[in-house]
Design a protein around this motif. Structure first.
Motif, PDB file in Angstrom:
ATOM      1  N   SER A 114       0.829  -1.210   0.000  1.00  0.00           N
ATOM      2  CA  SER A 114       0.000   0.000   0.000  1.00  0.00           C
ATOM      3  C   SER A 114       0.859   1.254   0.000  1.00  0.00           C
ATOM      4  CB  SER A 114      -0.934  -0.004   1.211  1.00  0.00           C
ATOM      5  OG  SER A 114      -1.809  -1.109   1.184  1.00  0.00           O
ATOM      6  N   HIS A 117       2.053   1.947  -3.502  1.00  0.00           N
ATOM      7  CA  HIS A 117       0.975   2.503  -4.325  1.00  0.00           C
ATOM      8  C   HIS A 117       0.713   3.964  -3.984  1.00  0.00           C
ATOM      9  CE1 HIS A 117      -0.872  -1.721  -5.246  1.00  0.00           C
ATOM     10  NE2 HIS A 117       0.296  -1.514  -5.837  1.00  0.00           N
ATOM     11  N   ARG A 118       0.701   4.269  -2.690  1.00  0.00           N
ATOM     12  CA  ARG A 118       0.443   5.655  -2.289  1.00  0.00           C
ATOM     13  C   ARG A 118       1.581   6.575  -2.724  1.00  0.00           C
ATOM     14  NH1 ARG A 118      -1.458   3.119   2.561  1.00  0.00           N
ATOM     15  NH2 ARG A 118       0.532   3.548   3.565  1.00  0.00           N
ATOM     16  N   HIS A 121       1.025   7.350  -6.302  1.00  0.00           N
ATOM     17  CA  HIS A 121      -0.127   8.229  -6.480  1.00  0.00           C
ATOM     18  C   HIS A 121       0.191   9.651  -6.023  1.00  0.00           C
ATOM     19  CE1 HIS A 121      -4.381   8.840  -7.267  1.00  0.00           C
ATOM     20  NE2 HIS A 121      -4.462   9.545  -6.148  1.00  0.00           N
ATOM     21  N   TYR A 148     -11.168  11.963  -1.235  1.00  0.00           N
ATOM     22  CA  TYR A 148     -10.522  10.850  -0.552  1.00  0.00           C
ATOM     23  C   TYR A 148      -9.234  11.351   0.084  1.00  0.00           C
ATOM     24  CZ  TYR A 148      -7.640  10.606  -4.836  1.00  0.00           C
ATOM     25  OH  TYR A 148      -6.811  10.896  -5.889  1.00  0.00           O
ATOM     26  N   HIS A 188      -5.612   3.518   8.256  1.00  0.00           N
ATOM     27  CA  HIS A 188      -5.005   2.577   7.299  1.00  0.00           C
ATOM     28  C   HIS A 188      -4.272   1.441   8.016  1.00  0.00           C
ATOM     29  CE1 HIS A 188      -1.707   5.259   8.332  1.00  0.00           C
ATOM     30  NE2 HIS A 188      -0.853   4.458   7.728  1.00  0.00           N
ATOM     31  N   GLU A 195      -6.699  -6.784   6.813  1.00  0.00           N
ATOM     32  CA  GLU A 195      -6.398  -7.376   5.512  1.00  0.00           C
ATOM     33  C   GLU A 195      -5.334  -8.460   5.642  1.00  0.00           C
ATOM     34  OE1 GLU A 195      -6.507  -8.111   1.441  1.00  0.00           O
ATOM     35  OE2 GLU A 195      -7.875  -6.910   2.657  1.00  0.00           O
ATOM     36  N   GLY A 246     -14.729   7.849  -8.275  1.00  0.00           N
ATOM     37  CA  GLY A 246     -13.785   6.757  -8.082  1.00  0.00           C
ATOM     38  C   GLY A 246     -12.590   7.211  -7.253  1.00  0.00           C
ATOM     39  N   PRO A 248      -8.580   5.733  -5.522  1.00  0.00           N
ATOM     40  CA  PRO A 248      -7.564   4.676  -5.583  1.00  0.00           C
ATOM     41  C   PRO A 248      -7.840   3.582  -4.558  1.00  0.00           C
ATOM     42  CG  PRO A 248      -6.557   6.860  -5.517  1.00  0.00           C
ATOM     43  CD  PRO A 248      -8.001   7.053  -5.233  1.00  0.00           C
ATOM     44  N   GLN A 249      -7.307   2.401  -4.823  1.00  0.00           N
ATOM     45  CA  GLN A 249      -7.561   1.250  -3.974  1.00  0.00           C
ATOM     46  C   GLN A 249      -7.049   1.457  -2.554  1.00  0.00           C
ATOM     47  OE1 GLN A 249      -5.883  -2.362  -5.515  1.00  0.00           O
ATOM     48  NE2 GLN A 249      -6.754  -3.661  -3.928  1.00  0.00           N
ATOM     49  N   THR A 250      -5.944   2.147  -2.398  1.00  0.00           N
ATOM     50  CA  THR A 250      -5.338   2.313  -1.077  1.00  0.00           C
ATOM     51  C   THR A 250      -5.790   3.588  -0.378  1.00  0.00           C
ATOM     52  OG1 THR A 250      -3.415   3.382  -2.110  1.00  0.00           O
ATOM     53  CG2 THR A 250      -3.292   1.005  -1.720  1.00  0.00           C
ATOM     54  N   GLY A 256     -18.069   5.685  -1.350  1.00  0.00           N
ATOM     55  CA  GLY A 256     -17.739   4.272  -1.328  1.00  0.00           C
ATOM     56  C   GLY A 256     -18.952   3.375  -1.163  1.00  0.00           C
TER      57      GLY A 256
END
Length: 302
Positions: A114, A117-118, A121, A148, A188, A195, A246, A248-250, A256
């Protein structure tokens, strides 16, 4: 061996029966923080039970008396007669260490992925977004309302220009407070733990339910924080406006898939959880992980 069987049975109850009961509990949405604490306690309980069951199977019934017992076994200072002992030395605690480290390792892997990815982004946001110091956010030019946040060491709250054009000042304030609650609460990390637990035990009902419920309850916790400085009507309207955007996934978002559930919670009359019930939930969360320890350190079960 009886202790190992008892601990295994307890882990099975926690892993299979408890999530169904807690998932149906109506009080959880009235007290999301307490419910989150209980879900975390159930995950910890399952790991502790599994680790101690592995220890008992390895030790052939020898009891592990707290942290000092762990240290004595590790250093070879256990004075149990050799005829009553199983395998000796550091290798003895290997099953316990694996049972405890397995979900933590998965959670660490989720956090690292994560974070990567962040980071990517954020680099895109630095190129495409324009800072709005007055709002403490980054604005992207897009007509669809969306909001977000990206948590981590360099957190960002991201809004689209469509959000600024659509929301009233009160609604915008509600959305910003919701996202700030995610960042301040480091939500998170809770998501990563849930997760990681789900990936460590993919077939376990507790793992699936804890992952889903943690995400839902964290959104409710952020909603409750926003309600300290805005009205339920303003927050509900803002959520509806940004729900289609929309993210991002993270990222963590005010919209939502949980919007309908949260709207119902916001707009219907609510009563908080009674202090006695809240205390009972917290006591249960505290006692559930300790019970396997008392089983281990109680009278010899064989």
């Amino acid at each position: 061996m009886i202790a190992a069987a008892v601990l295994t049975g307890y882990a099975a109850v926690v892993g299979w029966a408890a999530p169904a009961a807690l998932g149906r509990a109506r009080w959880a949405h009235r007290a999301p923080r307490a419910a989150l604490t209980l879900w975390r306690a159930l995950m910890l309980t399952f790991v502790v039970s599994a680790a101690l069951a592995a220890y008992h199977l390895t030790r052939s019934g020898q009891h592990l008396h707290g942290l000092l017992g762990v240290i004595d076994v590790w250093l070879g200072r256990d004075d149990t007669p050799s005829v009553e002992r199983g395998p000796e030395g550091p290798g003895l605690l290997l099953p316990v260490g694996i049972a405890a480290a397995w979900p933590l390792g998965w959670s660490g892997a989720v956090l690292l992925r994560s974070r990567r990815h962040r980071r990517r982004h954020r680099a895109l946001l630095d190129l495409a977004g324009r800072p709005e110091p007055r709002l403490g956010a980054v604005v992207l030019e897009h007509e669809t309302p969306a909001a977000y946040c990206l948590p981590g060491r360099r957190p960002r709250i991201v809004l689209t220009s469509g959000t600024l054009d659509t929301l009233t000042p009160e609604q915008l304030h509600a959305v910003l407070e919701h996202e700030r609650a995610h960042l301040r609460g480091r939500h998170h990390l809770s998501l990563a733990l849930a997760e990681g637990f789900a990936r460590a035990f993919p077939g376990l009902p507790l793992a699936r339910a804890a992952r889903s419920q943690t995400a839902d309850l964290l959104e409710m916790v952020a909603d409750d924080h926003a309600l300290r400085s805005c009205t339920p009507k303003a927050l509900a309207a803002a959520m509806c406006e940004v729900a289609a955007g929309g993210v991002p996934q993270t990222a963590l978002a005010a919209g939502g898939p949980t919007v309908l559930l949260r709207l119902k919670r916001l707009l219907l009359p609510r009563t908080g959880l009674h202090p006695v019930a809240r205390t009972a939930v917290l006591l249960l969360a505290l006692s559930a992980p300790l019970l396997p320890y008392f089983v281990t350190c109680g009278p010899t079960l064989g």
